[in-house]
Design an enzyme around this catalytic site. Structure first.
Site, PDB file in Angstrom:
ATOM      1  N   HIS A  43       0.806  -1.147   0.052  1.00 54.12           N
ATOM      2  CA  HIS A  43       0.046   0.041  -0.066  1.00 54.12           C
ATOM      3  C   HIS A  43       0.749   1.339  -0.113  1.00 54.12           C
ATOM      4  CE1 HIS A  43      -2.841  -2.995   1.351  1.00 54.12           C
ATOM      5  NE2 HIS A  43      -3.882  -2.106   1.252  1.00 54.12           N
ATOM      6  N   ASP A  72       0.101   0.001  -7.741  1.00 52.91           N
ATOM      7  CA  ASP A  72      -0.147  -0.360  -6.395  1.00 52.91           C
ATOM      8  C   ASP A  72      -1.060  -1.577  -6.305  1.00 52.91           C
ATOM      9  OD1 ASP A  72      -1.169  -0.241  -3.502  1.00 52.91           O
ATOM     10  OD2 ASP A  72       0.614   1.152  -3.555  1.00 52.91           O
ATOM     11  N   GLY A  73      -1.083  -2.388  -5.223  1.00 50.36           N
ATOM     12  CA  GLY A  73      -2.049  -3.448  -5.167  1.00 50.36           C
ATOM     13  C   GLY A  73      -3.391  -2.940  -4.745  1.00 50.36           C
ATOM     14  N   HIS A  74      -3.652  -1.585  -3.950  1.00 56.33           N
ATOM     15  CA  HIS A  74      -4.549  -0.901  -3.589  1.00 56.33           C
ATOM     16  C   HIS A  74      -4.818   0.171  -4.442  1.00 56.33           C
ATOM     17  CE1 HIS A  74      -8.007   0.683  -1.607  1.00 56.33           C
ATOM     18  NE2 HIS A  74      -7.984  -0.509  -0.452  1.00 56.33           N
ATOM     19  N   HIS A  86     -11.925  -7.117  -4.580  1.00 55.84           N
ATOM     20  CA  HIS A  86     -12.172  -6.133  -3.351  1.00 55.84           C
ATOM     21  C   HIS A  86     -12.750  -4.915  -3.782  1.00 55.84           C
ATOM     22  CE1 HIS A  86     -10.808  -3.289   0.022  1.00 55.84           C
ATOM     23  NE2 HIS A  86     -10.460  -4.565   0.671  1.00 55.84           N
ATOM     24  N   GLU A  97     -13.468  -9.209   1.118  1.00 54.15           N
ATOM     25  CA  GLU A  97     -14.192  -7.820   1.249  1.00 54.15           C
ATOM     26  C   GLU A  97     -14.447  -7.785  -0.374  1.00 54.15           C
ATOM     27  OE1 GLU A  97     -11.332  -5.405   3.002  1.00 54.15           O
ATOM     28  OE2 GLU A  97     -11.943  -6.026   4.869  1.00 54.15           O
ATOM     29  N   GLU A 145     -18.803  -3.057   3.030  1.00 53.00           N
ATOM     30  CA  GLU A 145     -18.109  -2.103   4.045  1.00 53.00           C
ATOM     31  C   GLU A 145     -18.542  -0.785   3.794  1.00 53.00           C
ATOM     32  OE1 GLU A 145     -13.283  -0.932   4.150  1.00 53.00           O
ATOM     33  OE2 GLU A 145     -13.918  -2.795   2.934  1.00 53.00           O
ATOM     34  N   CYS A 152     -16.657   1.815   3.697  1.00 55.05           N
ATOM     35  CA  CYS A 152     -15.829   2.500   2.673  1.00 55.05           C
ATOM     36  C   CYS A 152     -16.191   2.054   1.292  1.00 55.05           C
ATOM     37  CB  CYS A 152     -14.289   1.888   2.798  1.00 55.05           C
ATOM     38  SG  CYS A 152     -13.377   2.664   4.369  1.00 55.05           S
ATOM     39  N   CYS A 192     -10.034   2.219   8.410  1.00 55.56           N
ATOM     40  CA  CYS A 192     -10.206   3.101   7.402  1.00 55.56           C
ATOM     41  C   CYS A 192     -11.849   3.688   7.303  1.00 55.56           C
ATOM     42  CB  CYS A 192      -9.941   2.319   6.105  1.00 55.56           C
ATOM     43  SG  CYS A 192     -10.877   0.514   6.106  1.00 55.56           S
ATOM     44  N   CYS A 193     -12.827   3.147   7.980  1.00 54.20           N
ATOM     45  CA  CYS A 193     -13.851   3.394   7.822  1.00 54.20           C
ATOM     46  C   CYS A 193     -14.251   4.660   8.536  1.00 54.20           C
ATOM     47  CB  CYS A 193     -15.092   2.366   8.096  1.00 54.20           C
ATOM     48  SG  CYS A 193     -15.056   1.114   6.973  1.00 54.20           S
TER      49      CYS A 193
END
Length: 643
Positions: free
Chosen positions: A132, A182-184, A258, A310, A326, A328, A406-407
């Protein structure tokens, strides 16, 4: 290319001003305490301390997830939007001190990430798949842009420009550069925001680079893993659909993997398509939008039905009790919908924003602002959540904080910035996307036009506007007619207006004069919603919706075993506004039947059908977003019906 211009909006809305006051007075201070590990009983954050360690001002070890820094970034962004609604010098001073700390933690070459600075120095950019680095940087870019736009202060903006200038030397097509991503996803959408405030074209091109190379073969994550001697896949997922890198983005047909990563990427894709007039990217966004909203989205605008990863699962797989949904992810859906609106003035995008903000996002925060849901299921049986491992992600009550937090800051920044979703200008037309009492100004042609909106939305569809141009001007205002509306009327100065309805917007073109009054009436009816027959979890069930608000039944109002209730398909459902309940909500009630067993079958687990009887009873339904504010108990959105 046409884009939404940024509107300065002053909210006067009783519903959203309460939430914004809550964010300003309770949520932001509460989250500041959490970031500093000052909340007893809450999962530790260590986020601020990580920066102090990275800056060489404290001793210690890095603590938390590899993306722990992003919680600080989202807090700063929420602060920025909150300062826009009401200036707070003490809060601004605290934020400036945090920004100073971030600057001291930044490395001489511009690199910024406390995990690698403290825990794994020398291993930068060696595991983009999992760790990340660019995601964290993206959140700080968003925070920097927001703080600069609100306060005019450039320190964080300069810090992040230095970071991106450094990143631009690391990633690219050059011989010594990394051809990876990036993976995210997150930095992609952030870079476009940075480009818009700096007008530095390199930032836009870097965003385009990250989007265009995603999913190329041979797969970057395989090459990266081989270089560090690792397995090609993470242990819990054997497909790169998890990070939406299984195919080049333009070849993706359905949303997979995701959910948050997906909608962050889709947001960037839509914004990039608009900025570059990229027709193929636009068509991809529309295709993915249709898949998500027509086949993989819950009634509450929750997305991501699977706890494992997720993630999205497959079309029509929308379990209510096992859903992940989620907070987010629903917030990310709002981001994406806004960018789709910039691509095309189509009411379906505003409909999803509205559905999300009144249901699947604010359900993630307690009405007092001190507890949060990470997961937002549509059905909860507390005993099931406590005793079954496959329900471990489902909580019957909101939590004070999360290790992966994160949320909470994400919902804070959404609420604080809600005014930015209400209006826009496109092709010299002033658009009203949401019905939130507020004031703004459009520029129609070369004339400034002030517009004030008053309403009691979401409880009433009776909406008033006052238009005050600097001088009389011919122009067009467009009003979204929600998809849930069965009818509407629009009057100007007491006379029916000539409107042209197209793609969910009612366009009014005329000469506007000072003091013109617009009355838009959108009747709100109680609707019995049913799901597509392929959504098997909802077979034989209905859900109640009034206007944009989805309703649920709670045990506190309806007793135990909500599954035994059945709402008559044609019985009268009444509504009443209760000012004392849950900060003031519209309550629905009506007749129902409850399934019970006859007394002569004793404790039998199974019995003949004639041993089951139904008794007349009543039900009470409250807005879904307000559930779990009166103690623990069962909850359900979908209820059996004899329709």
């Amino acid at each position: 290319m046409t884009v939404h211009s940024k509107q300065q909006v002053k909210l006067t809305d009783s519903f959203w001003c309460r939430y914004q006051s809550l964010v300003r007075e309770k949520v932001i201070p509460y989250q500041w305490q959490a970031l500093n590990d000052q909340i007893e009983g809450a999962a530790p954050s260590h986020a601020i301390k990580n920066f102090r360690i990275a800056a060489g001002e404290e001793e210690g070890e890095f603590h938390g997830f590899v993306f722990q820094d992003s919680d600080v970034a989202k807090w700063i962004e929420a602060v920025a939007y909150s300062l826009e609604t009401e200036r707070d010098l003490e809060l601004e001073r605290t934020c400036d001190e945090v920004i100073d700390l971030i600057g001291r933690a930044q490395q001489p070459d511009g690199y910024l990430n406390t995990y690698y600075t403290v825990k794994e120095p020398g291993k930068r950019w060696t595991n983009l798949r999992d760790n990340h680095e660019l995601y964290v940087g993206g959140h700080f870019i968003e925070a920097a842009v927001a703080y600069y736009e609100v306060t005019g202060k450039k320190k964080l903006l300069n810090i992040m420009c230095q970071f991106v200038d450094y990143v631009d030397t690391i990633f690219g097509d050059g011989e010594d550069q990394i051809r990876g991503y990036d993976g995210h996803q997150e930095i992609e959408l952030a870079l476009i925001k940075l480009y818009r405030v700096t007008e530095e074209v390199r930032y836009l091109k870097l965003a385009q680079f990250f989007i265009d190379i995603r999913g190329e073969q041979p797969h970057f994550f395989n090459l990266e893993a081989e270089k560090r001697g690792d397995k090609p896949h993470r242990w819990f997922h054997d497909s790169y659909s998890y990070s939406q890198s299984h195919l080049p983005v333009r070849e993706q047909e359905v949303a997979s993997g995701h959910a948050v990563r997906a909608v962050y990427m889709f947001t960037a894709m839509a914004d990039l398509a608009n900025e570059l007039d990229d027709e193929s990217l636009k068509k991809t966004c529309q295709r993915l939008w249709n898949n998500v909203t027509q086949k993989q989205m819950y009634l509450t605008a929750g997305i991501g039905s699977a706890e494992f990863g997720e993630a999205f699962s497959f079309d029509y797989d929308l379990p209510n009790d096992l859903s992940y949904t989620e907070t987010c992810a629903s917030i990310g859906l709002v981001f994406w919908a806004q960018k789709m609106l910039a691509l095309e003035a189509n009411g379906v995008y505003g409909d999803v924003i509205e559905r999300a903000i009144y249901n699947g996002t604010i359900s993630g925060i307690q009405l007092d602002g001190t507890k949060f849901f990470y997961v937002n299921p549509l059905e909860v049986w507390p005993k099931q959540a406590y005793h079954r491992h496959d329900y471990k992600h489902v909580k019957a009550e909101r939590q004070p904080w999360f290790g992966c937090a994160c949320c909470p800051p994400n919902i804070a920044r959404l609420i604080a910035s809600i005014g930015s979703y209400v209006y826009s200008v496109r092709d010299h037309i002033g658009f009203v996307h949401l019905y939130i009492a507020s004031a703004t100004a459009f520029t129609l042609g070369d004339t400034r036009v002030e517009v004030a909106q008053t309403s009691n939305f979401p409880w009433s569809g009776d909406i008033q506007f006052t238009v005050n141009p600097e001088r009389s001007v011919e122009g067009t205002l467009a009003f979204r007619i929600p998809g849930w509306a069965r009818s509407f009327s629009l009057m100007v100065n007491g006379e029916e207006a000539h409107t042209q309805v197209s793609k969910g917007y009612a366009y009014v073109t005329r000469t506007w004069n000072q003091g013109d009054e617009i009355h838009l009436d959108i009747p709100m009816e109680i609707e019995r919603m049913v799901a597509h027959p392929n959504a098997k979890a909802n077979a034989g069930k209905i859900a109640l919706q009034r206007g944009p608000v989805v309703y649920c039944l709670e045990q506190v109002d309806n007793g135990e075993n909500l599954a035994s209730l059945e709402i008559n398909g044609d019985s009268l459902i009444e509504e009443r506004f209760d000012e004392e309940l849950l900060n003031g909500v519209m309550v629905l009630s009506g007749k129902a039947k409850r399934t019970e067993v006859t007394s002569d079958v004793g404790q039998a687990l199974y019995m003949r059908s004639e041993d089951v009887i139904t008794n007349e009873t009543t039900f009470t339904a409250i807005p879904y977003y307000a559930w779990a504010n009166r103690g623990e108990g069962e909850m359900t959105v979908w209820v059996r019906s004899n329709m």
